[in-house]
Write a protein that holds these residues in place. Structure first.
Motif, PDB file in Angstrom:
ATOM      1  N   PHE A 296      56.789  56.591  29.400  1.00 19.05           N
ATOM      2  CA  PHE A 296      55.411  56.688  28.925  1.00 19.05           C
ATOM      3  C   PHE A 296      54.458  56.072  29.949  1.00 19.05           C
ATOM      4  O   PHE A 296      54.509  54.858  30.197  1.00 19.05           O
ATOM      5  N   CYS A 297      53.617  56.890  30.541  1.00 12.89           N
ATOM      6  CA  CYS A 297      52.611  56.376  31.471  1.00 12.89           C
ATOM      7  C   CYS A 297      51.470  57.387  31.578  1.00 12.89           C
ATOM      8  O   CYS A 297      51.655  58.580  31.305  1.00 12.89           O
ATOM      9  N   PRO A 298      50.267  56.959  31.972  1.00 12.63           N
ATOM     10  CA  PRO A 298      49.088  57.835  31.973  1.00 12.63           C
ATOM     11  C   PRO A 298      49.203  59.041  32.896  1.00 12.63           C
ATOM     12  O   PRO A 298      48.529  60.054  32.666  1.00 12.63           O
ATOM     13  N   ASP A 299      50.012  58.967  33.939  1.00 13.64           N
ATOM     14  CA  ASP A 299      50.069  60.052  34.925  1.00 13.64           C
ATOM     15  C   ASP A 299      51.088  61.136  34.575  1.00 13.64           C
ATOM     16  O   ASP A 299      51.149  62.166  35.244  1.00 13.64           O
ATOM     17  N   VAL A 300      51.897  60.924  33.539  1.00 14.27           N
ATOM     18  CA  VAL A 300      52.842  61.936  33.072  1.00 14.27           C
ATOM     19  C   VAL A 300      52.222  62.635  31.863  1.00 14.27           C
ATOM     20  O   VAL A 300      51.834  61.988  30.894  1.00 14.27           O
ATOM     21  N   ASP A 301      52.151  63.961  31.937  1.00 14.24           N
ATOM     22  CA  ASP A 301      51.477  64.731  30.894  1.00 14.24           C
ATOM     23  C   ASP A 301      52.415  65.252  29.822  1.00 14.24           C
ATOM     24  O   ASP A 301      52.031  65.409  28.664  1.00 14.24           O
ATOM     25  N   VAL A 302      53.648  65.562  30.199  1.00 13.35           N
ATOM     26  CA  VAL A 302      54.614  66.169  29.283  1.00 13.35           C
ATOM     27  C   VAL A 302      55.988  65.548  29.509  1.00 13.35           C
ATOM     28  O   VAL A 302      56.386  65.315  30.656  1.00 13.35           O
ATOM     29  N   LEU A 303      56.705  65.281  28.432  1.00  9.77           N
ATOM     30  CA  LEU A 303      58.106  64.873  28.501  1.00  9.77           C
ATOM     31  C   LEU A 303      58.896  65.846  27.642  1.00  9.77           C
ATOM     32  O   LEU A 303      58.618  65.998  26.442  1.00  9.77           O
ATOM     33  N   SER A 304      59.856  66.539  28.240  1.00 10.15           N
ATOM     34  CA  SER A 304      60.613  67.546  27.499  1.00 10.15           C
ATOM     35  C   SER A 304      62.061  67.107  27.312  1.00 10.15           C
ATOM     36  O   SER A 304      62.678  66.546  28.210  1.00 10.15           O
ATOM     37  N   PHE A 305      62.584  67.391  26.127  1.00 13.73           N
ATOM     38  CA  PHE A 305      63.890  66.905  25.698  1.00 13.73           C
ATOM     39  C   PHE A 305      64.812  68.046  25.294  1.00 13.73           C
ATOM     40  O   PHE A 305      64.495  68.793  24.362  1.00 13.73           O
ATOM     41  N   GLY A 306      65.952  68.164  25.959  1.00 15.43           N
ATOM     42  CA  GLY A 306      66.996  69.045  25.467  1.00 15.43           C
ATOM     43  C   GLY A 306      67.692  68.414  24.272  1.00 15.43           C
ATOM     44  O   GLY A 306      68.289  69.104  23.439  1.00 15.43           O
ATOM     45  N   SER A 307      67.598  67.109  24.163  1.00 11.25           N
ATOM     46  CA  SER A 307      68.321  66.379  23.117  1.00 11.25           C
ATOM     47  C   SER A 307      67.755  66.599  21.724  1.00 11.25           C
ATOM     48  O   SER A 307      68.372  66.183  20.736  1.00 11.25           O
ATOM     49  N   VAL A 308      66.587  67.246  21.590  1.00 15.75           N
ATOM     50  CA  VAL A 308      66.080  67.512  20.238  1.00 15.75           C
ATOM     51  C   VAL A 308      66.834  68.657  19.578  1.00 15.75           C
ATOM     52  O   VAL A 308      66.735  68.857  18.355  1.00 15.75           O
ATOM     53  N   THR A 309      67.602  69.419  20.364  1.00 18.57           N
ATOM     54  CA  THR A 309      68.426  70.484  19.782  1.00 18.57           C
ATOM     55  C   THR A 309      69.912  70.311  20.092  1.00 18.57           C
ATOM     56  O   THR A 309      70.743  70.940  19.450  1.00 18.57           O
ATOM     57  N   GLN A 310      70.255  69.488  21.062  1.00 20.06           N
ATOM     58  CA  GLN A 310      71.649  69.298  21.428  1.00 20.06           C
ATOM     59  C   GLN A 310      72.176  67.996  20.830  1.00 20.06           C
ATOM     60  O   GLN A 310      71.532  66.959  20.924  1.00 20.06           O
ATOM     61  N   SER A 311      73.346  68.061  20.222  1.00 27.66           N
ATOM     62  CA  SER A 311      74.001  66.887  19.628  1.00 27.66           C
ATOM     63  C   SER A 311      73.136  66.200  18.580  1.00 27.66           C
ATOM     64  O   SER A 311      73.145  64.967  18.454  1.00 27.66           O
ATOM     65  N   VAL A 312      72.405  67.000  17.819  1.00 24.92           N
ATOM     66  CA  VAL A 312      71.554  66.434  16.768  1.00 24.92           C
ATOM     67  C   VAL A 312      72.356  66.280  15.478  1.00 24.92           C
ATOM     68  O   VAL A 312      72.968  67.242  15.010  1.00 24.92           O
ATOM     69  N   PRO A 313      72.371  65.089  14.885  1.00 25.13           N
ATOM     70  CA  PRO A 313      73.050  64.936  13.587  1.00 25.13           C
ATOM     71  C   PRO A 313      72.366  65.794  12.523  1.00 25.13           C
ATOM     72  O   PRO A 313      71.135  65.840  12.453  1.00 25.13           O
ATOM     73  N   HIS A 314      73.150  66.487  11.731  1.00 25.34           N
ATOM     74  CA  HIS A 314      72.589  67.297  10.658  1.00 25.34           C
ATOM     75  C   HIS A 314      72.298  66.428   9.436  1.00 25.34           C
ATOM     76  O   HIS A 314      72.903  65.372   9.254  1.00 25.34           O
ATOM     77  N   ILE A 315      71.356  66.889   8.631  1.00 23.82           N
ATOM     78  CA  ILE A 315      71.054  66.211   7.381  1.00 23.82           C
ATOM     79  C   ILE A 315      71.910  66.851   6.282  1.00 23.82           C
ATOM     80  O   ILE A 315      71.975  68.072   6.167  1.00 23.82           O
TER      81      ILE A 315
END
Length: 302
Positions: A270-289
């Motif tokens: 997290f810093c002012p000069d980075v505009d976007v952070l993208s995550f493969g981890s939001v769909t990979q190895s995600v625990p199911h509910i």
């Protein structure tokens, strides 16, 4: 975000086709179990058994619309946080489904599989969004195209419910020139020029960069976004600041960080000069509910 209803973003034809494919996959020929239970009207209760964000409601509804003769009565709106620990038995009643017994069971497994995964993705996204807001970072948390084949519509939808950006939906949505594109073309400049010649003015071009020098070449060539790939937190802070200062007043572009990002390390990015952070981890190895659908004995159905 729990007050926003996203259902209208789904194209009806795509929603209907996705669900029809799931049902066809699950019952390609005879339904012997359905023959056993018959067609008497029954009620089934949808229970949530683990804490998480409810996501996937339109798909769940469509499953039971397509098996015909069923209706779903929800007790919670999509996007809310469900917490079964507040109940005596650790099971939270989320909805009731009414319809012929065989049709309830035809829809049970496809609907539950979808709901479990969509809610798991939305839960992880909600957590990342909360971390961003707590840190006071004003950039964008996004998913990636690392989705399950045939299930992208659900997974991208779940990202929206969880409160993060979907990033590009597919290869036609935005041009992303990665290492393989550059190696096959010969240079970043050549790849960007060739992409722009057919993408036109309305499509953004992003270039994956492994160094500031590559990012400089991409910006010079006219890239809209430079992705600093596999930089660690301290490294991306230095590189992003250097790029923004060097190109100030000369070119407009976004800096995206990607590669190896997780809940555990994201705070350092997290810093002012980075505009976007993208995550493969939001769909990979995600625990199911954990959800279950239980047909009620006649004595308990009321």
């Amino acid at each position: 975000m729990s007050n926003v209803l996203f259902e209208s973003v789904l194209p009806p034809a795509q929603l209907q086709k996705a669900v029809a494919d799931w049902l066809l996959e699950d019952t390609p020929s005879f339904d012997v179990g359905g023959f056993v239970v018959g067609t008497d009207d029954q009620v089934a209760i949808l229970f949530c058994k683990a804490k998480g964000v409810l996501a996937g409601v339109p798909f769940f509804d469509e499953v039971f619309r397509q098996v015909t003769g069923c209706r779903v009565e929800w007790h919670f709106k999509e996007g809310v946080d469900l917490d079964p620990s507040t109940t005596k038995n650790g099971k939270l009643e989320v909805a009731r489904v009414y319809g012929p017994a065989r049709n309830l069971l035809l829809g049970e497994r496809p609907a539950l599989n979808m709901l479990a995964r969509a809610s798991g993705i939305a839960t992880r996204c909600r957590k990342l969004r909360a971390m961003k807001e707590k840190a006071g970072w004003h950039g964008v948390i996004a998913g990636t195209r690392k989705t399950t084949p045939g299930f992208r519509l659900v997974e991208k939808y779940a990202m929206l419910v969880g409160g993060v950006d979907t990033h590009r939906m597919d290869l036609s949505s935005m041009v992303m020139l990665k290492d393989n594109h550059i190696w096959a073309t010969g240079s970043i400049s050549g790849a960007v020029a060739k992409a722009r010649s057919v993408a036109g003015f309305s499509v953004k071009i992003e270039v994956e960069c492994c160094s500031e020098a590559e990012a400089d070449e991409a910006i010079t060539a006219g890239a809209d976004i430079v992705m600093l790939d596999n930089f660690d937190g301290p490294g991306i802070r230095v590189a992003a600041k250097s790029l923004k200062e060097r190109w100030s007043g000369k070119a407009k572009f976004l800096v995206e960080g990607s590669g190896g990002l997780t809940e555990d390390n994201v705070a350092s990015y997290f810093c002012p000069d980075v505009d976007v952070l993208s995550f493969g981890s939001v769909t990979q190895s995600v625990p199911h509910i954990d959800f279950s659908l239980k047909v009620q004995p006649a004595s308990k159905a009321k």
